[in-house]
Design a protein around this motif. Sequence first.
Motif, PDB file in Angstrom:
ATOM      1  N   VAL A   1      -7.227 -68.131  13.354  1.00  0.00           N
ATOM      2  CA  VAL A   1      -7.025 -69.381  14.100  1.00  0.00           C
ATOM      3  C   VAL A   1      -8.126 -70.378  13.722  1.00  0.00           C
ATOM      4  N   ILE A   2      -7.717 -71.572  13.313  1.00  0.00           N
ATOM      5  CA  ILE A   2      -8.634 -72.691  13.117  1.00  0.00           C
ATOM      6  C   ILE A   2      -8.628 -73.507  14.401  1.00  0.00           C
ATOM      7  N   ILE A   3      -9.806 -73.894  14.872  1.00  0.00           N
ATOM      8  CA  ILE A   3      -9.870 -74.705  16.089  1.00  0.00           C
ATOM      9  C   ILE A   3     -10.570 -76.037  15.818  1.00  0.00           C
ATOM     10  N   SER A   4     -10.234 -77.019  16.626  1.00  0.00           N
ATOM     11  CA  SER A   4     -10.991 -78.260  16.702  1.00  0.00           C
ATOM     12  C   SER A   4     -11.149 -78.567  18.178  1.00  0.00           C
ATOM     13  N   VAL A   5     -12.395 -78.717  18.615  1.00  0.00           N
ATOM     14  CA  VAL A   5     -12.695 -78.834  20.036  1.00  0.00           C
ATOM     15  C   VAL A   5     -13.099 -80.265  20.364  1.00  0.00           C
ATOM     16  N   GLY A   6     -12.514 -80.810  21.421  1.00  0.00           N
ATOM     17  CA  GLY A   6     -12.896 -82.148  21.855  1.00  0.00           C
ATOM     18  C   GLY A   6     -11.689 -83.003  22.162  1.00  0.00           C
ATOM     19  N   LEU A   7     -11.937 -84.266  22.402  1.00  0.00           N
ATOM     20  CA  LEU A   7     -10.881 -85.200  22.753  1.00  0.00           C
ATOM     21  C   LEU A   7      -9.910 -85.394  21.600  1.00  0.00           C
ATOM     22  N   VAL A   8      -8.640 -85.588  21.926  1.00  0.00           N
ATOM     23  CA  VAL A   8      -7.653 -86.038  20.937  1.00  0.00           C
ATOM     24  C   VAL A   8      -7.765 -87.559  20.893  1.00  0.00           C
ATOM     25  N   ALA A   9      -8.419 -88.062  19.833  1.00  0.00           N
ATOM     26  CA  ALA A   9      -8.714 -89.490  19.763  1.00  0.00           C
ATOM     27  C   ALA A   9      -8.979 -89.880  18.320  1.00  0.00           C
ATOM     28  N   GLU A  10      -8.807 -91.179  18.034  1.00  0.00           N
ATOM     29  CA  GLU A  10      -9.033 -91.665  16.677  1.00  0.00           C
ATOM     30  C   GLU A  10     -10.443 -91.348  16.197  1.00  0.00           C
ATOM     31  N   VAL A  11     -11.432 -91.526  17.080  1.00  0.00           N
ATOM     32  CA  VAL A  11     -12.814 -91.319  16.672  1.00  0.00           C
ATOM     33  C   VAL A  11     -13.073 -89.869  16.271  1.00  0.00           C
ATOM     34  N   LYS A  12     -12.275 -88.940  16.797  1.00  0.00           N
ATOM     35  CA  LYS A  12     -12.403 -87.521  16.447  1.00  0.00           C
ATOM     36  C   LYS A  12     -11.533 -87.140  15.257  1.00  0.00           C
ATOM     37  N   GLN A  13     -10.765 -88.096  14.747  1.00  0.00           N
ATOM     38  CA  GLN A  13      -9.913 -87.892  13.574  1.00  0.00           C
ATOM     39  C   GLN A  13      -8.986 -86.684  13.737  1.00  0.00           C
TER      40      GLN A  13
ATOM     41  N   ILE B   1      -8.219 -78.252  20.927  1.00  0.00           N
ATOM     42  CA  ILE B   1      -8.577 -77.861  22.289  1.00  0.00           C
ATOM     43  C   ILE B   1      -9.291 -79.007  22.984  1.00  0.00           C
ATOM     44  N   GLY B   2      -8.595 -79.655  23.889  1.00  0.00           N
ATOM     45  CA  GLY B   2      -9.201 -80.764  24.619  1.00  0.00           C
ATOM     46  C   GLY B   2      -8.163 -81.778  25.052  1.00  0.00           C
ATOM     47  N   PRO B   3      -8.514 -82.627  25.993  1.00  0.00           N
ATOM     48  CA  PRO B   3      -7.559 -83.602  26.529  1.00  0.00           C
ATOM     49  C   PRO B   3      -7.304 -84.752  25.565  1.00  0.00           C
ATOM     50  N   SER B   4      -6.137 -85.352  25.683  1.00  0.00           N
ATOM     51  CA  SER B   4      -5.808 -86.534  24.896  1.00  0.00           C
ATOM     52  C   SER B   4      -6.251 -87.781  25.641  1.00  0.00           C
ATOM     53  N   VAL B   5      -6.956 -88.664  24.933  1.00  0.00           N
ATOM     54  CA  VAL B   5      -7.344 -89.948  25.514  1.00  0.00           C
ATOM     55  C   VAL B   5      -6.731 -91.104  24.728  1.00  0.00           C
ATOM     56  N   SER B   6      -5.869 -90.771  23.767  1.00  0.00           N
ATOM     57  CA  SER B   6      -5.244 -91.803  22.945  1.00  0.00           C
ATOM     58  C   SER B   6      -3.791 -91.430  22.688  1.00  0.00           C
ATOM     59  N   GLU B   7      -2.884 -92.188  23.281  1.00  0.00           N
ATOM     60  CA  GLU B   7      -1.466 -91.946  23.038  1.00  0.00           C
ATOM     61  C   GLU B   7      -1.111 -92.144  21.572  1.00  0.00           C
ATOM     62  N   ALA B   8      -1.761 -93.137  20.938  1.00  0.00           N
ATOM     63  CA  ALA B   8      -1.466 -93.420  19.530  1.00  0.00           C
ATOM     64  C   ALA B   8      -1.875 -92.246  18.648  1.00  0.00           C
ATOM     65  N   GLU B   9      -3.050 -91.669  18.899  1.00  0.00           N
ATOM     66  CA  GLU B   9      -3.497 -90.536  18.085  1.00  0.00           C
ATOM     67  C   GLU B   9      -2.650 -89.295  18.361  1.00  0.00           C
ATOM     68  N   THR B  10      -2.269 -89.101  19.598  1.00  0.00           N
ATOM     69  CA  THR B  10      -1.385 -87.984  19.931  1.00  0.00           C
ATOM     70  C   THR B  10      -0.055 -88.127  19.205  1.00  0.00           C
ATOM     71  N   GLN B  11       0.452 -89.348  19.126  1.00  0.00           N
ATOM     72  CA  GLN B  11       1.707 -89.592  18.417  1.00  0.00           C
ATOM     73  C   GLN B  11       1.550 -89.331  16.927  1.00  0.00           C
ATOM     74  N   ARG B  12       0.420 -89.734  16.353  1.00  0.00           N
ATOM     75  CA  ARG B  12       0.186 -89.459  14.930  1.00  0.00           C
ATOM     76  C   ARG B  12       0.121 -87.959  14.669  1.00  0.00           C
ATOM     77  N   CYS B  13      -0.457 -87.223  15.590  1.00  0.00           N
ATOM     78  CA  CYS B  13      -0.477 -85.758  15.446  1.00  0.00           C
ATOM     79  C   CYS B  13       0.939 -85.197  15.462  1.00  0.00           C
ATOM     80  N   ALA B  14       1.751 -85.678  16.399  1.00  0.00           N
ATOM     81  CA  ALA B  14       3.133 -85.201  16.508  1.00  0.00           C
ATOM     82  C   ALA B  14       3.925 -85.525  15.246  1.00  0.00           C
ATOM     83  N   GLU B  15       3.705 -86.705  14.697  1.00  0.00           N
ATOM     84  CA  GLU B  15       4.409 -87.090  13.471  1.00  0.00           C
ATOM     85  C   GLU B  15       3.994 -86.211  12.293  1.00  0.00           C
ATOM     86  N   ALA B  16       2.728 -85.886  12.208  1.00  0.00           N
ATOM     87  CA  ALA B  16       2.250 -85.007  11.130  1.00  0.00           C
ATOM     88  C   ALA B  16       2.829 -83.607  11.278  1.00  0.00           C
TER      89      ALA B  16
END
Length: 223
Positions: free
Chosen positions: A96-108, A131-146
């Motif tokens: 498992v690869i993890i990334s911890v923190g906010l789902v946000a543009e600044v966190k890429q 692993i972490g809450p989303s604070v950016s709908e736009a970044e969450t959408q980009r994740c979903a598209e990817a």
Amino acid sequence: PHGFVDSLRSMYMHRIPSEVGVSGWLDYQEADRYGIYMAREAIGLADRYLVHSDYAAQVAMLDAAPGDHRRIERIQYRFPDPSELPRARPDEQAPVIISVGLVAEVKQTAKIVEAFGHLAERHPNVTLAIIGPSVSEAETQRCAEAVERFGIGDRVRITGAVDDEEFRSWLEGAALAVQLREHSNGETQGTIADCLAAGIPTIVTALGSARELPDDAVVKFDR
């Protein structure tokens, strides 16, 4: 007391365009472009202004008013005690690869999902957890598209906010951590400290305080 715009003008009136900040806020890109950290007033009012890295000290020095540099002091960042973060042997059959923190543009976050998409076919047993809450709908959408573009919906999990117990469980079994950042305000990322204290091989952006970590402790790459 004077509001954001007046405070911004009093600190930076001689070096930022008049239209910057008139909306009442700044995004990361704008603050980074003009070197706006909003620290001058806090430094001036403090007996000591404590930071955790040489980078943060340099930023504070640039922001401080003449004569206030003496207030700035670097102290050591306190990493968690490794004994507080139990470590299990990662599952070699299903790492498992993890990334911890906010789902946000600044966190890429979307960049991490896309990178995983490129390697997913070559490593069919690997999964990714954000692993972490989303604070950016736009970044969450980009994740979903990817996720949809690469067809990896069954291999990527975005957990949302988790409690301490679940957070420690993710750290315990992770094979690799990826902690990126687009901009730095001088902060030291506690998520990187958590991953290192847990003994997880960690990839970081060579930016801000992360650039100062020992080269044999993390894998660094430029933005």
